[in-house]
Scaffold this motif. Structure first.
Motif, PDB file in Angstrom:
ATOM      1  N   PRO A   7     106.626  64.249 -13.550  1.00 10.48           N
ATOM      2  CA  PRO A   7     107.673  64.551 -14.532  1.00 10.48           C
ATOM      3  C   PRO A   7     107.330  65.708 -15.473  1.00 10.48           C
ATOM      4  N   LEU A   8     106.040  65.922 -15.727  1.00 11.08           N
ATOM      5  CA  LEU A   8     105.629  67.014 -16.620  1.00 11.08           C
ATOM      6  C   LEU A   8     105.786  68.362 -15.911  1.00 11.08           C
ATOM      7  N   GLY A   9     105.315  68.440 -14.656  1.00  8.80           N
ATOM      8  CA  GLY A   9     105.440  69.674 -13.895  1.00  8.80           C
ATOM      9  C   GLY A   9     106.889  70.023 -13.595  1.00  8.80           C
ATOM     10  N   PHE A  10     107.731  69.009 -13.438  1.00  8.19           N
ATOM     11  CA  PHE A  10     109.149  69.205 -13.158  1.00  8.19           C
ATOM     12  C   PHE A  10     109.872  69.881 -14.330  1.00  8.19           C
ATOM     13  N   ARG A  11     109.365  69.655 -15.562  1.00  5.60           N
ATOM     14  CA  ARG A  11     110.034  70.154 -16.770  1.00  5.60           C
ATOM     15  C   ARG A  11     109.321  71.330 -17.432  1.00  5.60           C
ATOM     16  N   LEU A  12     108.262  71.839 -16.798  1.00  6.47           N
ATOM     17  CA  LEU A  12     107.542  72.977 -17.379  1.00  6.47           C
ATOM     18  C   LEU A  12     108.453  74.195 -17.487  1.00  6.47           C
ATOM     19  N   GLY A  13     108.369  74.886 -18.629  1.00  2.38           N
ATOM     20  CA  GLY A  13     109.169  76.083 -18.831  1.00  2.38           C
ATOM     21  C   GLY A  13     110.547  75.815 -19.383  1.00  2.38           C
TER      22      GLY A  13
END
Length: 220
Positions: A7-13
């Motif tokens: 979930p963290l990598g999905f929302r980066l940026g």
């Protein structure tokens, strides 16, 4: 089948940022990544050694690393006033010396700062560590999961999901148990979700703990 993604990598940026800030040429990127891993592991190992002396658990939410040409700034976000806060400068200086020895960098100076979190039970890493401590003390996994949800509800979060996998209660067949309270929208990018994956070694074997916390949602 559902495609699983962090979930963290999905929302980066979009609504969440990296825990490491630095720039490197492509051929040196892997070296910088290994440095970050070594710094984080060294800090966690030091805290675990001291944890045996001071009661309680680590309480580290996350470690943020910022690299410049001549300085590496490490910020430890901590939830509870353990020895790093109580010892003030002495504890931080000792930790800084240990990391500097491990890191062995001549050109760059290392600086470690401690930041206290106001609501520690809103952090997935701290809650996962809490569950791990309960399971090691032979507390029922259902009781530990329900207590975790109670602690989270006090911090005004919108939802939480807790999952434990492995040989729970020493049963021969491994299984997955989970519990959810409130909403945990996994596909909504605007939803800020804190996620943690934690491993615990018990006398029965290795258990995996995963936590998703729906903190808040950004308005359009």
């Amino acid at each position: 089948m559902g495609q699983k993604i962090n979930p963290l990598g999905f929302r980066l940026g979009t609504i969440q940022s990296h825990h490491s800030f630095w720039f490197a040429q492509p051929k040196y990127f892997s070296i910088g990544l290994e440095e970050d891993e070594r710094i984080r592991n060294c800090i966690k190992n030091y805290v675990q050694k001291k944890k045996r002396i001071f009661s309680g658990f680590e309480g580290i939410a996350h470690i943020r690393i910022q690299k410049r040409i001549d300085l590496i700034q490490v910020t430890i976000y901590i939830g509870f006033p353990n020895f790093l806060i109580e010892g003030q400068t002495r504890g931080v200086e000792e930790l800084q010396m240990n990391v500097q020895k491990e890191f062995n960098s001549v050109n760059r100076r290392l600086n470690i700062a401690i930041t206290r979190i106001e609501k520690p039970y809103r952090e997935a890493n701290i809650l996962a560590e809490y569950i791990a401590l309960q399971l090691k003390n032979r507390v029922s996994f259902r009781k530990a999961m329900k207590k975790t949800i109670e602690l989270t509800e006090q911090t005004n979060t919108k939802g939480i999901k807790v999952q434990i996998a492995g040989r729970i209660d020493g049963k021969e067949i491994a299984r997955v148990e989970w519990i959810r309270e409130g909403r945990v929208p996994s596909q909504t990018i605007r939803a800020k979700i804190d996620h943690c994956s934690h491993t615990i070694r018990t006398i029965y074997g290795v258990l995996g703990i995963k936590i998703w916390i729906f903190v808040n949602q950004e308005e359009e």
